[in-house]
Enzyme design. Structure first.
Site, PDB file in Angstrom:
ATOM      1  N   ASN A  76     -14.397   1.307 -14.119  1.00  0.00           N
ATOM      2  CA  ASN A  76     -15.005   2.330 -14.966  1.00  0.00           C
ATOM      3  C   ASN A  76     -16.189   1.695 -15.698  1.00  0.00           C
ATOM      4  OD1 ASN A  76     -15.630   4.234 -16.908  1.00  0.00           O
ATOM      5  ND2 ASN A  76     -13.744   3.942 -18.101  1.00  0.00           N
ATOM      6  N   TRP A  77     -17.395   2.035 -15.257  1.00  0.00           N
ATOM      7  CA  TRP A  77     -18.586   1.404 -15.849  1.00  0.00           C
ATOM      8  C   TRP A  77     -18.898   1.947 -17.243  1.00  0.00           C
ATOM      9  CZ3 TRP A  77     -23.119   0.486 -11.875  1.00  0.00           C
ATOM     10  CH2 TRP A  77     -22.642  -0.312 -10.824  1.00  0.00           C
ATOM     11  N   LYS A  78     -18.257   3.054 -17.629  1.00  0.00           N
ATOM     12  CA  LYS A  78     -18.586   3.721 -18.900  1.00  0.00           C
ATOM     13  C   LYS A  78     -20.101   3.979 -18.944  1.00  0.00           C
ATOM     14  CE  LYS A  78     -14.526   1.585 -20.779  1.00  0.00           C
ATOM     15  NZ  LYS A  78     -13.776   1.175 -21.948  1.00  0.00           N
ATOM     16  N   HIS A 119      -9.814  10.106 -20.531  1.00  0.00           N
ATOM     17  CA  HIS A 119      -9.945   8.721 -21.011  1.00  0.00           C
ATOM     18  C   HIS A 119      -9.862   8.727 -22.540  1.00  0.00           C
ATOM     19  CE1 HIS A 119     -11.671   4.842 -21.990  1.00  0.00           C
ATOM     20  NE2 HIS A 119     -11.363   4.467 -20.753  1.00  0.00           N
ATOM     21  N   GLU A 144     -11.504   7.287 -24.749  1.00  0.00           N
ATOM     22  CA  GLU A 144     -12.805   7.436 -25.434  1.00  0.00           C
ATOM     23  C   GLU A 144     -13.222   8.908 -25.481  1.00  0.00           C
ATOM     24  OE1 GLU A 144     -14.915   4.484 -23.133  1.00  0.00           O
ATOM     25  OE2 GLU A 144     -13.701   2.938 -24.094  1.00  0.00           O
ATOM     26  N   GLU A 194      -3.342   3.187 -20.434  1.00  0.00           N
ATOM     27  CA  GLU A 194      -4.293   2.315 -21.139  1.00  0.00           C
ATOM     28  C   GLU A 194      -4.006   2.363 -22.634  1.00  0.00           C
ATOM     29  OE1 GLU A 194      -8.199   1.877 -18.737  1.00  0.00           O
ATOM     30  OE2 GLU A 194      -8.308   3.753 -19.837  1.00  0.00           O
ATOM     31  N   GLY A 198     -11.207  -2.757 -24.361  1.00  0.00           N
ATOM     32  CA  GLY A 198     -12.433  -3.411 -24.836  1.00  0.00           C
ATOM     33  C   GLY A 198     -12.207  -4.383 -25.982  1.00  0.00           C
ATOM     34  N   SER A 206      -8.533  -4.334 -21.099  1.00  0.00           N
ATOM     35  CA  SER A 206      -8.850  -5.766 -21.078  1.00  0.00           C
ATOM     36  C   SER A 206      -8.243  -6.510 -19.884  1.00  0.00           C
ATOM     37  CB  SER A 206      -8.448  -6.432 -22.395  1.00  0.00           C
ATOM     38  OG  SER A 206      -9.186  -5.875 -23.465  1.00  0.00           O
ATOM     39  N   GLY A 253     -12.568  -1.799 -17.163  1.00  0.00           N
ATOM     40  CA  GLY A 253     -13.817  -1.447 -17.837  1.00  0.00           C
ATOM     41  C   GLY A 253     -14.809  -2.592 -17.756  1.00  0.00           C
ATOM     42  N   GLY A 254     -14.934  -3.346 -18.848  1.00  0.00           N
ATOM     43  CA  GLY A 254     -15.946  -4.409 -18.951  1.00  0.00           C
ATOM     44  C   GLY A 254     -16.009  -5.334 -17.736  1.00  0.00           C
TER      45      GLY A 254
HETATM   46  P1  PGA Z   1     -11.696  -2.513 -20.673  1.00  0.00           P
HETATM   47  O1  PGA Z   1     -11.703  -0.929 -20.489  1.00  0.00           O
HETATM   48  O2  PGA Z   1     -11.244  -3.111 -19.356  1.00  0.00           O
HETATM   49  O3  PGA Z   1     -13.109  -2.879 -21.013  1.00  0.00           O
HETATM   50  O4  PGA Z   1     -10.731  -2.822 -21.766  1.00  0.00           O
HETATM   51  C1  PGA Z   1     -10.734  -0.248 -19.736  1.00  0.00           C
HETATM   52  C2  PGA Z   1     -11.006   1.243 -19.732  1.00  0.00           C
HETATM   53  O5  PGA Z   1     -11.349   1.780 -20.792  1.00  0.00           O
HETATM   54  O6  PGA Z   1     -10.889   1.928 -18.700  1.00  0.00           O
END
Ligand code: PGA
Length: 252
Positions: A9-11, A95, A97, A167, A173, A211, A232-233
């Site tokens: 997930n590149w956000k 998600h 967010e 998650e 993050g 993470s 994510g990251g």
């Molecule tokens: P993260 O994000 O790996 O940067 O913690 C995961 C996500 O929100 O899908």
């Protein structure tokens, strides 16, 4: 038989040059991978076409969100049908967010899942508790309620288009990861909740996210109810993402 999936997930990150560089590296390095993992890239919607044009067949593509509606006067929204039209096979739904920053409700989550089904997409439903909810002992109840609210309307033949990503909000993050044991316990509880909803629970892929990195992925993915990850990251760096894809064990 459930699939093993690693989704990136590149956000709201990336650029056309990152697409070229990252996807080309993935194309060449994935050819030798024989653990059966399905690799999914979920870039910002504006880059979906670039990823699809660059990606070779073994890489699937998804969007991070779709509208609750089929079409119409909803400025700025993107429909599930449009994502399908471009060649996407997945969409994230709910998600944390989106739930926290954009006030997405359980009703909207359920409506978006319906839209995903109508467009032939697989929905990756994201669930997870906050730190406060975990510390008060409510984590399993919160996640169970998110599962029920999002998936109560799923028909028998639609379960094959559902993936659930657990998650924990406090792990996204932040560099903090749930221990493999805690993640496994929550995944087992999610599977029970799915069974209670009438799902073929053993066939639904459950991903862990929050993470995940190259150095903790193998411990998480070796748990019996963890079928891969939502990253994510670490999905923005080709080498790190590839190492995570390689960390999926060949057999359960
Ligand atoms: P993260 O994000 O790996 O940067 O913690 C995961 C996500 O929100 O899908």
């Amino acid at each position: 038989m459930r699939r093993k999936i690693v989704a990136g997930n590149w956000k709201m990150n990336g650029s056309r040059s990152l697409v070229k560089q990252l996807v080309s590296t993935m194309n060449s390095d994935l050819t030798g991978l024989d653990n059966g993992v399905e690799v999914v890239i979920i870039p910002p919607a504006l880059y979906v076409s670039d990823v699809i044009e660059t990606a070779e067949r073994s890489i699937q593509v998804g969007v991070q969100n779709v509208a609750c509606w089929e079409s119409g006067a909803y400025t700025g929204e993107i429909s599930a049908a449009m994502a399908g039209d471009l060649g996407c096979s997945y969409t994230l739904i709910g998600h944390s967010e989106r739930r926290q920053l954009f006030g997405e409700t359980d009703e909207q989550v359920a409506a978006k899942i319906d839209q995903a089904f109508s467009a032939g997409l697989t929905a990756i439903l994201c669930v997870g508790e906050t730190l406060e909810q975990r510390e008060s002992g409510a984590a399993e109840a919160v996640v169970a309620e998110q599962i029920r609210a999002g998936l109560a309307g799923v028909a028998d033949e639609q379960w094959q288009r559902i993936v659930v990503a657990y998650e924990p909000v406090w792990a996204i993050g932040t560099g903090k990861t749930a221990t493999a044991e805690d993640a496994q316990a929550m995944h087992a509880s999610i599977r029970k909740e799915l069974a209670a909803l009438g799902a073929p629970a053993n066939d639904v892929s459950l991903l862990y996210g929050g993470s995940v990195k190259a150095d903790n992925a193998a411990a998480l993915f070796s748990q019996p109810d963890i079928d891969g990850g939502l990253i994510g990251g670490a999905s923005l760096k080709a080498d790190e993402f590839l190492s995570i894809c390689r960390a999926v064990p060949r057999e359960y």
